[in-house]
Design an enzyme around this catalytic site. Structure first.
Site, short mmCIF file in Angstrom:
data_model
loop_
_atom_site.label_atom_id
_atom_site.label_comp_id
_atom_site.label_asym_id
_atom_site.label_seq_id
_atom_site.Cartn_x
_atom_site.Cartn_y
_atom_site.Cartn_z
N GLU A 1 -62.87 13.90 -43.19
CA GLU A 1 -61.42 13.97 -43.01
C GLU A 1 -60.68 13.66 -44.31
OE1 GLU A 1 -60.65 12.89 -38.38
OE2 GLU A 1 -61.74 11.39 -39.54
N GLU B 1 -68.13 12.33 -34.49
CA GLU B 1 -67.51 11.34 -33.60
C GLU B 1 -67.93 11.49 -32.15
OE1 GLU B 1 -64.74 11.51 -37.17
OE2 GLU B 1 -65.98 12.91 -36.05
#
Length: 261
Positions: free
Chosen positions: A115, A135
């Site tokens: 990210e 995740e």
């Protein structure tokens, strides 16, 4: 120095920001994210710095994600306010920086690491690097911009596969669909990054700023509006000394000397 979670260094016109938690694969917790923001503040305020490089300390990781123990200690509201709000703000600040940014991906870039690189302009990876948004394997979803930036930067079907499966992919796979710019031998990573940074740093900082804003703003516009925006910005720069210096240098067959004015 080893107690600092983020290190900064300036080499000429290049500012280097290093996440410095190698003992936990440079995982991000709130203090580290805030230290990243402080480092960015310093680089943006330093007029000598024209390009910002972001990397990770140690041999294994760029940023291996969020600090799982820290996240596991949270409930919804305190995560939203104390962590998610902070990391979204800081990554957006990197994305909006008027100075070009380069990720030197020296190892694992997972979760928050991917990210972060999605928020940076250019990504150069060591051949041993791994990227991904895993995740879902923790019962979570990407929470630092991953679900939104990824689908805007690579094919939607590939973005969904990465997020749904939570897989780690190689640098070669990431390169194949445009998540990174290029792959280099690990022992050449910083040399290659610095060489590119130097080339960019010799360009006009004013024109780089205008170009970055034109690209960024136009990306969210319908094409006719984006083209009109480009037309206006391309015309506006002719009021700058750097535009005329560049053209004059070309006509005089010499190297341009840009001042940012």
């Amino acid at each position: 120095m080893s107690e600092q979670t983020v290190l900064t260094e300036v080499k000429g016109a290049i500012g280097i920001i290093t996440v410095n938690r190698p003992e936990v694969m440079n995982a991000l917790d709130v203090p580290t994210v805030l230290a990243l923001e402080q480092a960015l503040d310093g680089m943006e305020k330093n007029k000598d710095v024209r390009v910002i490089v972001v990397t990770g300390a140690g041999e294994k990781a760029f940023v291996a994600g969020g600090d799982i123990a820290d996240m596991n200690s949270r409930q919804a509201l305190d995560h939203y306010i104390e962590f998610a709000e902070v990391i979204h703000r800081v990554f957006r600040r990197f994305e909006l920086s008027d100075k070009p940014t380069i990720a030197a991906v020296n190892g694992w870039a997972l979760g928050g690491g991917t990210e972060l690189l999605l928020s940076l302009d250019i990504r150069i990876a060591a051949e041993t690097a791994k990227v991904g948004l895993p995740e879902i394997t923790l019962g979570l979803i990407p929470g630092a911009g991953g679900t939104q930036r990824m689908i805007r930067q690579i094919p939607l079907c590939k973005a969904k596969e990465l997020m749904f499966a939570g897989a780690h992919i190689t640098a070669a796979e990431a390169l194949s669909f445009g998540l990174i710019n290029r792959i280099v031998p690990k022992d050449r990573l910083m040399a290659e990054v610095m060489e590119l940074a130097e080339r960019i740093a010799h360009k006009s900082p004013l024109i780089l700023k205008v170009m970055k804003r034109t690209i960024r703003d136009g990306a969210d516009m319908p094409l006719p509006s984006a083209l009109a925006h480009e037309q206006a910005m391309a015309s506006l720069i002719f009021d700058s000394a750097d535009a005329h210096e560049g053209c004059t240098a070309f006509l005089e067959k010499r190297n341009a000397v840009f001042t940012g004015k």
